[in-house]
Design a protein around this motif. Structure first.
Motif, PDB file in Angstrom:
ATOM      1  N   GLN A  50       0.848  -1.179   0.000  1.00 29.62           N
ATOM      2  CA  GLN A  50       0.000   0.000   0.000  1.00 29.62           C
ATOM      3  C   GLN A  50       0.889   1.237   0.000  1.00 29.62           C
ATOM      4  N   PRO A  51       0.440   2.335  -0.621  1.00 25.25           N
ATOM      5  CA  PRO A  51       1.315   3.497  -0.774  1.00 25.25           C
ATOM      6  C   PRO A  51       1.595   4.247   0.511  1.00 25.25           C
ATOM      7  N   PHE A  52       0.601   4.334   1.399  1.00 21.81           N
ATOM      8  CA  PHE A  52       0.759   5.072   2.655  1.00 21.81           C
ATOM      9  C   PHE A  52       0.503   4.125   3.820  1.00 21.81           C
ATOM     10  N   GLN A  53       0.957   4.548   4.997  1.00 21.12           N
ATOM     11  CA  GLN A  53       0.620   3.843   6.227  1.00 21.12           C
ATOM     12  C   GLN A  53       0.527   4.868   7.343  1.00 21.12           C
ATOM     13  N   LEU A  54      -0.461   4.683   8.212  1.00 17.76           N
ATOM     14  CA  LEU A  54      -0.559   5.538   9.384  1.00 17.76           C
ATOM     15  C   LEU A  54       0.717   5.432  10.194  1.00 17.76           C
ATOM     16  N   LEU A  55       1.184   6.560  10.700  1.00 20.77           N
ATOM     17  CA  LEU A  55       2.340   6.543  11.584  1.00 20.77           C
ATOM     18  C   LEU A  55       1.956   5.886  12.907  1.00 20.77           C
ATOM     19  N   ASP A 437       7.953   4.182   0.054  1.00 19.01           N
ATOM     20  CA  ASP A 437       9.320   4.366  -0.437  1.00 19.01           C
ATOM     21  C   ASP A 437      10.191   5.144   0.542  1.00 19.01           C
ATOM     22  N   GLY A 438       9.741   5.289   1.783  1.00  9.61           N
ATOM     23  CA  GLY A 438      10.525   5.970   2.803  1.00  9.61           C
ATOM     24  C   GLY A 438      10.220   7.436   2.952  1.00  9.61           C
ATOM     25  N   GLY A 439       9.298   7.961   2.171  1.00  5.29           N
ATOM     26  CA  GLY A 439       8.941   9.365   2.263  1.00  5.29           C
ATOM     27  C   GLY A 439       7.847   9.616   3.283  1.00  5.29           C
ATOM     28  N   LEU A 440       7.369  10.845   3.293  1.00  6.76           N
ATOM     29  CA  LEU A 440       6.294  11.259   4.192  1.00  6.76           C
ATOM     30  C   LEU A 440       5.249  12.007   3.385  1.00  6.76           C
ATOM     31  N   ALA A 441       3.989  11.882   3.801  1.00  3.58           N
ATOM     32  CA  ALA A 441       2.879  12.511   3.082  1.00  3.58           C
ATOM     33  C   ALA A 441       2.049  13.348   4.041  1.00  3.58           C
ATOM     34  N   ALA A 442       1.785  14.590   3.642  1.00 11.49           N
ATOM     35  CA  ALA A 442       0.833  15.450   4.340  1.00 11.49           C
ATOM     36  C   ALA A 442      -0.538  15.172   3.742  1.00 11.49           C
ATOM     37  N   THR A 443      -1.384  14.497   4.492  1.00  9.57           N
ATOM     38  CA  THR A 443      -2.633  13.965   3.941  1.00  9.57           C
ATOM     39  C   THR A 443      -3.858  14.799   4.292  1.00  9.57           C
ATOM     40  N   LEU A 477      10.916  21.648   8.621  1.00  7.85           N
ATOM     41  CA  LEU A 477      11.460  20.294   8.742  1.00  7.85           C
ATOM     42  C   LEU A 477      12.759  20.345   9.541  1.00  7.85           C
ATOM     43  N   ARG A 478      12.902  19.408  10.462  1.00  4.00           N
ATOM     44  CA  ARG A 478      14.102  19.344  11.282  1.00  4.00           C
ATOM     45  C   ARG A 478      14.599  17.890  11.359  1.00  4.00           C
ATOM     46  N   PRO A 479      15.217  17.384  10.288  1.00  6.03           N
ATOM     47  CA  PRO A 479      15.811  16.044  10.378  1.00  6.03           C
ATOM     48  C   PRO A 479      17.048  16.076  11.266  1.00  6.03           C
ATOM     49  N   ALA A 480      17.343  14.941  11.910  1.00  3.15           N
ATOM     50  CA  ALA A 480      18.533  14.859  12.762  1.00  3.15           C
ATOM     51  C   ALA A 480      19.807  15.060  11.949  1.00  3.15           C
ATOM     52  N   SER A 481      19.781  14.673  10.697  1.00  9.53           N
ATOM     53  CA  SER A 481      20.871  14.939   9.755  1.00  9.53           C
ATOM     54  C   SER A 481      20.246  15.058   8.374  1.00  9.53           C
ATOM     55  N   SER A 482      20.928  15.699   7.455  1.00 11.48           N
ATOM     56  CA  SER A 482      20.329  15.878   6.133  1.00 11.48           C
ATOM     57  C   SER A 482      20.007  14.516   5.526  1.00 11.48           C
ATOM     58  N   VAL A 483      18.873  14.450   4.851  1.00 14.16           N
ATOM     59  CA  VAL A 483      18.420  13.173   4.320  1.00 14.16           C
ATOM     60  C   VAL A 483      17.565  13.428   3.078  1.00 14.16           C
ATOM     61  N   ALA A 484      17.747  12.605   2.071  1.00 10.83           N
ATOM     62  CA  ALA A 484      16.954  12.695   0.847  1.00 10.83           C
ATOM     63  C   ALA A 484      15.735  11.790   0.960  1.00 10.83           C
ATOM     64  N   PHE A 485      14.575  12.351   0.747  1.00 13.91           N
ATOM     65  CA  PHE A 485      13.357  11.542   0.722  1.00 13.91           C
ATOM     66  C   PHE A 485      12.274  12.339   0.004  1.00 13.91           C
ATOM     67  N   PRO A 486      11.250  11.653  -0.506  1.00 14.31           N
ATOM     68  CA  PRO A 486      10.139  12.350  -1.156  1.00 14.31           C
ATOM     69  C   PRO A 486       9.127  12.855  -0.126  1.00 14.31           C
ATOM     70  N   LEU A 487       8.778  14.120  -0.262  1.00 12.99           N
ATOM     71  CA  LEU A 487       7.722  14.723   0.552  1.00 12.99           C
ATOM     72  C   LEU A 487       6.504  14.894  -0.338  1.00 12.99           C
ATOM     73  N   ARG A 488       5.368  14.358   0.102  1.00 12.69           N
ATOM     74  CA  ARG A 488       4.149  14.417  -0.702  1.00 12.69           C
ATOM     75  C   ARG A 488       3.142  15.333  -0.022  1.00 12.69           C
ATOM     76  N   LEU A 489       2.624  16.243  -0.798  1.00 17.58           N
ATOM     77  CA  LEU A 489       1.738  17.282  -0.292  1.00 17.58           C
ATOM     78  C   LEU A 489       0.401  17.171  -1.016  1.00 17.58           C
ATOM     79  N   ARG A 490      -0.659  16.970  -0.256  1.00 21.22           N
ATOM     80  CA  ARG A 490      -1.981  16.873  -0.875  1.00 21.22           C
ATOM     81  C   ARG A 490      -2.423  18.240  -1.372  1.00 21.22           C
ATOM     82  N   LEU A 491      -2.778  18.296  -2.637  1.00 18.77           N
ATOM     83  CA  LEU A 491      -3.320  19.512  -3.234  1.00 18.77           C
ATOM     84  C   LEU A 491      -4.833  19.350  -3.295  1.00 18.77           C
ATOM     85  N   PRO A 492      -5.582  20.098  -2.490  1.00 22.41           N
ATOM     86  CA  PRO A 492      -7.040  19.913  -2.469  1.00 22.41           C
ATOM     87  C   PRO A 492      -7.642  20.100  -3.861  1.00 22.41           C
ATOM     88  N   ALA A 493      -8.576  19.251  -4.197  1.00 24.52           N
ATOM     89  CA  ALA A 493      -9.175  19.280  -5.529  1.00 24.52           C
ATOM     90  C   ALA A 493      -9.947  20.567  -5.777  1.00 24.52           C
TER      91      ALA A 493
END
Length: 665
Positions: A50-55, A437-443, A477-493
């Motif tokens: 599945q693409p997302f999972q609840l934290l 894929d290790g990213g985070l999504a603002a849902t 954003l405050r990562p403990a160290s710089s890190v590459a990952f995809p950030l996904r932002l919901r764009l309201p329809a």
């Protein structure tokens, strides 16, 4: 400047599914303590990715207006109902007593538990812990659990939801073996004692808990149990495939087919509003087992059928108690509101479909707070978009009684008193999700602070906003160290011109994109600025009526309110509410939007954070037995001049008109 890779919704879903297949996150060990920065646990093969999972529960804390709203809940019935209501008091069967021993204890803790941890309240944690400790410390010899006065499968389904959250919050080593033992017992017992009534209709809620445990233990018997629950459960997807329930439920016809008990058989249970709300997760949850894309997508057909035949402007469908058609004078039960939210939150994680986030916000920011007094010391069983009186009448409900829309402790029936608690806390827990894929999504958007991990690096995200009362959102954003990952932002329809900036530089955002993916290396202090300007939209509904929305907020005419105490109920009261001003208007062109401070009680009608003016005129439209007649299609105009009405957000008007006859041009 870092390079950003932008992908649309289709590309994101393809990438996330592939990522889930090749790099599933490891499961937790039994007893391992869950920390705020712990990684989400994704489904394990042979379950579908599945693409997302609840934290993990506890990863998201409310701030700003959302924290104030949760504090209001904690200081009202949400945190103190057990002090004034015997059904959740010290004699509860779920505390070892001889009191109420069915669903109300589990319902209460299902919302109290996340509320306690989100507010970090020792008092509320202690209240929740009493129910959990009694449950975990008193299993039956055969593996069953709960009060011995009943062996109904249904209330255990709710307590299992509690235990999954509790294990994520605390890492308590008792939980996984306890659940395993129960599920093994149930697998052996179900052939002789199959699911019935509520459990048969709500099987999908237990399957979600079964799959949660499977992702942590890989016990093959759990997949056998999931299949058996599905087999014995009601076929919701089949019902909606050729949806036959296109009119207001006629109680006399249902009883003519099966007598008074027909409402506890399929004829009644399949049109029961709360069952329908819980059914919205059935196909997405089952798709994890079936791996069938049609199952995953079926929720959209379900929602379309409900909107077409029973849709209300507050994002819900009518059901008071049973499906009730499109008239905005019909109501919807509070239990159905919070269960629909939970179903949609679950489905959003499984499908990755941004449109479900739009629907969650529409319900959460209108229907949910509308059902309570501003201090959350009283609630309604049923709310109506066109609600002109809250008094002791039987009209216009399908099957509910005369207390249905009173504000009080337990009007009509006590299930909502116990169950409403999950609404705000579970919304909070769904604001952000992990990506496969290790990213985070603002849902879903609201002010909060997130503590989690992104590709193995601990990260905190501070989200500052007065959304939905304002258009702007700022994430730091405050990562403990710089890190590459995809950030996904919901764009309201509903947003035609979304704006996204990273550290002040504009990132192209296309309306209708669903989720915008920003792939880059993130460093401490990086800022993401979002703006979702919204137009006022005039929506056409039942009998060509018109309602008005702006972004997630629906607007209503506040009718003057006279609150009359009906009876004292311990720490609270039951209230009837009578109108003191005219409400029978037709409405036309929308005018000025005005913004006001977001108050200590964010949805209070006395201090609305936003108002909208509309052109209007009095028309011939009456109420009978406390309920507005269905919106007249072509009403006769009264001999009065045109006027301008000031509308407020839906939840702030406890008496209101939301769907107006269209003003003749």
């Amino acid at each position: 400047m870092h390079d950003s890779t932008l992908t649309g919704r289709r590309g994101f879903l393809q990438a996330s599914v592939l990522g889930a297949m090749v790099s599933l996150l490891p499961a937790e060990k039994a007893g391992a303590a869950a920390k705020p920065e712990a990684a989400a646990v994704f489904p394990q093969a042979p379950l579908a990715p599945q693409p997302f999972q609840l934290l993990p529960a506890g990863s998201i804390r409310p701030t700003g207006w959302l924290r104030r709203q949760l504090e209001i809940q904690a200081e009202g019935l949400g945190g103190r109902v057990d002090e004034t209501w015997a059904d959740l008091g010290p004699h509860s069967g779920w505390l070892g007593g001889n009191g109420e021993s069915w669903e109300r204890g589990p319902y209460f803790v299902d919302g109290l538990l996340p509320l306690a941890w989100q507010l970090d309240s020792p008092k509320l944690k202690a209240k929740a812990q009493r129910f959990i400790d009694w449950t975990l410390d008193h299993p039956w010899p055969n593996g069953m659990f709960g009060p011995t006065s009943n062996d109904d499968w249904w209330p255990r389904m709710v307590m299992l939801k509690v235990l999954t959250q509790y294990q994520e919050l605390t890492g308590d080593a008792r939980v996984l073996p306890f659940m395993t033992r129960y599920f093994h017992y149930q697998l052996g017992a179900l052939p002789e004692r199959p699911l019935r009534d509520w459990g048969r209709m709500r099987w999908q809620d237990e399957v979600a808990s079964v799959l949660w445990l499977y992702s942590r233990t890989q016990d093959p018997k759990l997949l056998e149990l999931a299949a058996l629950l599905k087999k014995q459960g009601y076929d919701w997807q089949g019902m909606f495939a050729e949806f036959p329930f296109r009119e207001k439920t006629d109680a006399k016809l249902v009883e003519a087919k099966g007598g008074k008990n027909a409402f506890m058989e399929d004829d009644g249970l399949q049109v029961h509003g709360v069952n329908v709300a819980q059914s919205l997760k059935a196909s997405p949850v089952w798709s994890l087992v079936s791996r069938d894309a049609n199952d995953r997508a079926a929720i959209h057909h379900q929602l379309a059928q409900l909107d077409t035949y029973h849709g209300l402007p507050n994002g819900m469908f009518s059901a008071d108690e049973h499906l009730a058609g499109r008239s905005p004078s019909q109501g919807i039960e509070l239990c159905a509101v919070v269960e629909a939210m939970y179903s949609l939150e679950t489905a959003l994680a499984i499908t990755g479909d941004a449109v479900l986030g739009d629907r969650i916000e529409r319900i959460a920011y209108n229907a949910l707070p509308a059902a309570f007094t501003d201090d959350m010391w009283a609630h309604q069983y049923d709310q109506q978009p066109n609600q002109v009186e809250c008094s002791l009448h039987r009209r216009p409900w399908t099957t509910n009684g005369p207390e249905a829309n009173l504000f009080g402790l337990d009007p009509h029936f006590g299930c909502c008193t116990a169950n409403f608690h999950q609404g705000w806390p579970k919304l909070t827990a769904s604001l952000w999700m992990a990506c496969a894929d290790g990213g985070l999504a603002a849902t879903v958007y609201a002010p909060c602070r997130v503590g989690t991990v992104a590709r193995g690096v601990p990260i905190e995200i501070e989200q500052e906003t007065d959304y939905p009362f304002r258009d702007e959102i700022v994430m730091t954003l405050r990562p403990a160290s710089s890190v590459a990952f995809p950030l996904r932002l919901r764009l309201p329809a509903w947003c035609r011109s979304p704006s996204v900036k990273i550290n002040g530089e504009t990132v192209k955002a296309m309306p209708g994109e669903g989720f915008l993916t920003v792939e880059r290396r993130w460093a401490a202090g990086d800022k993401v600025e979002l703006s979702f300007p919204a137009d006022v939209v005039t929506e056409t509904g039942f009998n060509d009526s018109v309602s008005f929305s702006r972004g997630p907020l629906v607007f209503s005419l506040p009718v003057g309110e006279a609150w009359v105490k009906w009876r004292k109920r311990g720490l609270t009261n039951d209230w009837q509410v009578y109108p003191t001003s005219a409400w029978n208007y037709a409405a036309g062109d929308a005018g000025t939007v005005e913004r006001h401070p977001v108050g200590e009680r964010p949805f209070a009608g006395a201090t609305p954070a936003m108002t909208l003016t509309v052109k209007a005129r009095l028309v011939a439209w009456k109420a009978e037995e406390g309920a507005a007649d269905p919106v007249p299609k072509k009403p006769a105009m009264e001999d009065e001049p045109y006027t301008t009405l000031r509308l407020v957000p839906y939840a702030g008007a406890k008496l209101r008109i939301t769907s107006f006859p269209a003003l003749a041009s």
